[in-house]
Write an enzyme that holds these catalytic residues in place. Structure first.
Site, PDB file in Angstrom:
ATOM      1  N   THR A  47     -18.664  -1.011  13.650  1.00 43.03           N
ATOM      2  CA  THR A  47     -19.597   0.021  14.130  1.00 43.03           C
ATOM      3  C   THR A  47     -21.080  -0.708  13.446  1.00 43.03           C
ATOM      4  OG1 THR A  47     -17.004   0.819  15.033  1.00 43.03           O
ATOM      5  CG2 THR A  47     -19.732   1.933  14.958  1.00 43.03           C
ATOM      6  N   ASN A  84     -26.150  -0.155  17.194  1.00 44.95           N
ATOM      7  CA  ASN A  84     -25.525  -1.164  17.211  1.00 44.95           C
ATOM      8  C   ASN A  84     -25.230  -2.013  18.698  1.00 44.95           C
ATOM      9  OD1 ASN A  84     -24.183   0.218  18.372  1.00 44.95           O
ATOM     10  ND2 ASN A  84     -22.575   1.180  16.643  1.00 44.95           N
ATOM     11  N   ARG A 130     -14.215  -7.016  21.494  1.00 45.00           N
ATOM     12  CA  ARG A 130     -14.282  -6.440  20.744  1.00 45.00           C
ATOM     13  C   ARG A 130     -14.556  -7.006  19.122  1.00 45.00           C
ATOM     14  NH1 ARG A 130     -14.955  -0.106  20.503  1.00 45.00           N
ATOM     15  NH2 ARG A 130     -12.992  -0.533  18.501  1.00 45.00           N
ATOM     16  N   HIS A 189     -21.282  -1.244  23.175  1.00 42.06           N
ATOM     17  CA  HIS A 189     -20.391  -0.668  23.154  1.00 42.06           C
ATOM     18  C   HIS A 189     -19.021  -1.518  23.824  1.00 42.06           C
ATOM     19  CE1 HIS A 189     -17.159   2.240  24.312  1.00 42.06           C
ATOM     20  NE2 HIS A 189     -17.336   1.544  25.784  1.00 42.06           N
TER      21      HIS A 189
HETATM   22  P1  ADP Z   1     -17.826   2.318  18.447  1.00 39.88           P
HETATM   23  O1  ADP Z   1     -18.711   1.929  19.300  1.00 39.88           O
HETATM   24  O2  ADP Z   1     -17.311   0.662  17.905  1.00 39.88           O
HETATM   25  O3  ADP Z   1     -16.522   2.148  19.110  1.00 39.88           O
HETATM   26  P2  ADP Z   1     -17.150   4.399  17.769  1.00 39.88           P
HETATM   27  O4  ADP Z   1     -16.417   4.864  19.387  1.00 39.88           O
HETATM   28  O5  ADP Z   1     -16.265   4.957  16.516  1.00 39.88           O
HETATM   29  O6  ADP Z   1     -17.531   3.339  17.571  1.00 39.88           O
HETATM   30  O7  ADP Z   1     -18.634   5.540  17.978  1.00 39.88           O
HETATM   31  C1  ADP Z   1     -19.071   5.649  18.907  1.00 39.88           C
HETATM   32  C2  ADP Z   1     -20.499   5.114  18.211  1.00 39.88           C
HETATM   33  O8  ADP Z   1     -20.786   6.116  18.208  1.00 39.88           O
HETATM   34  C3  ADP Z   1     -21.452   3.962  17.690  1.00 39.88           C
HETATM   35  O9  ADP Z   1     -20.861   2.122  18.844  1.00 39.88           O
HETATM   36  C4  ADP Z   1     -22.100   4.754  17.241  1.00 39.88           C
HETATM   37  O10 ADP Z   1     -23.164   3.942  18.021  1.00 39.88           O
HETATM   38  C5  ADP Z   1     -22.031   5.986  17.080  1.00 39.88           C
HETATM   39  N1  ADP Z   1     -21.330   5.748  15.772  1.00 39.88           N
HETATM   40  C6  ADP Z   1     -20.026   5.973  14.942  1.00 39.88           C
HETATM   41  N2  ADP Z   1     -20.038   6.655  14.184  1.00 39.88           N
HETATM   42  C7  ADP Z   1     -20.811   6.386  13.443  1.00 39.88           C
HETATM   43  C8  ADP Z   1     -21.938   6.663  12.539  1.00 39.88           C
HETATM   44  N3  ADP Z   1     -21.447   7.939  11.312  1.00 39.88           N
HETATM   45  N4  ADP Z   1     -23.135   7.124  12.199  1.00 39.88           N
HETATM   46  C9  ADP Z   1     -23.935   7.031  12.942  1.00 39.88           C
HETATM   47  N5  ADP Z   1     -23.819   6.771  14.220  1.00 39.88           N
HETATM   48  C10 ADP Z   1     -22.045   5.817  14.808  1.00 39.88           C
END
Ligand code: ADP
Length: 180
Positions: free
Chosen positions: A125, A156, A119, A159
């Site tokens: 994110t 991004n 992570r 995951h």
């Molecule tokens: P992470 O992947 O960093 O654990 P989350 O589980 O919160 O983040 O969100 C899952 C995925 O949803 C993110 O990797 C991203 O692709 C998308 N995402 C999350 N929050 C947003 C946001 N506010 N705007 C656009 N895309 C988002």
């Protein structure tokens, strides 16, 4: 502690031909690849992968709310609301569309404190606020205001499981007998 974690190289990574570079970063750090496969996931798999509860929706919605504020963009103009739950649910829908739009590379990595360390290497994110030394900060500049205006989640690249129970659930979801 020796751990296993799930990573998914998302469709943007496969399309941009960045899988090799990103895998090298993990191999260079000392992780072992113990499982891998390239698939275009079903909607059902992605819906089960991302949580379906209000806490998660609100957390995702709040990421947009704070990122819009940082960029000085009015979220109501773009999203039609400033309610975190509604925004989170909308983003989940976009996420399912996006993750099923093409091949992804799912992989189980094994190493010391794998869950936290992976992570950390992925970064924030939202790529535009991720540290440039992280995978998301190094390979993307995307932000919520830009992505949400285009009705998509931030691109991004990757995951990675967030905690031990999540890693166990996600590994069995992607590599258990049901989806093997
Ligand atoms: P992470 O992947 O960093 O654990 P989350 O589980 O919160 O983040 O969100 C899952 C995925 O949803 C993110 O990797 C991203 O692709 C998308 N995402 C999350 N929050 C947003 C946001 N506010 N705007 C656009 N895309 C988002």
């Amino acid at each position: 502690m020796l751990e296993r974690t799930l990573i998914i190289l998302k469709p943007d990574t496969v399309k941009r031909k960045l899988c090799g570079k990103i895998i090298s970063i993990f191999e260079d750090a000392g992780f072992n690849i113990v499982e891998t496969k390239m698939i275009t996931p079903s909607r059902e798999l992605v819906e089960r992968h991302y949580p379906n509860n209000n806490k998660w929706y609100v957390a995702v919605g709040n990421k947009s709310i704070s990122n819009f504020a940082e960029q000085g963009v009015d979220i109501v103009k773009v999203m039609g609301t400033d309610d975190a739950l509604t925004i989170g649910k909308t983003i989940k829908g976009w996420l399912v569309d996006y993750m099923t739009s093409g091949p992804v590379m799912a992989m189980v990595l094994e190493g010391n404190n794998a869950i936290k360390n992976v992570r950390k290497m992925c970064g924030n994110t939202i790529p535009s606020i991720a540290d440039p030394s992280t995978i998301r900060g190094r390979f993307s500049l995307d932000s919520s205001d830009v992505a949400n205006a285009e009705h998509r989640p931030v691109h991004n690249l990757i995951h990675a499981s967030g905690e031990i129970d999540e890693a166990k659930y996600e590994i069995s979801l992607w590599f258990g007998s049901e989806n093997a």
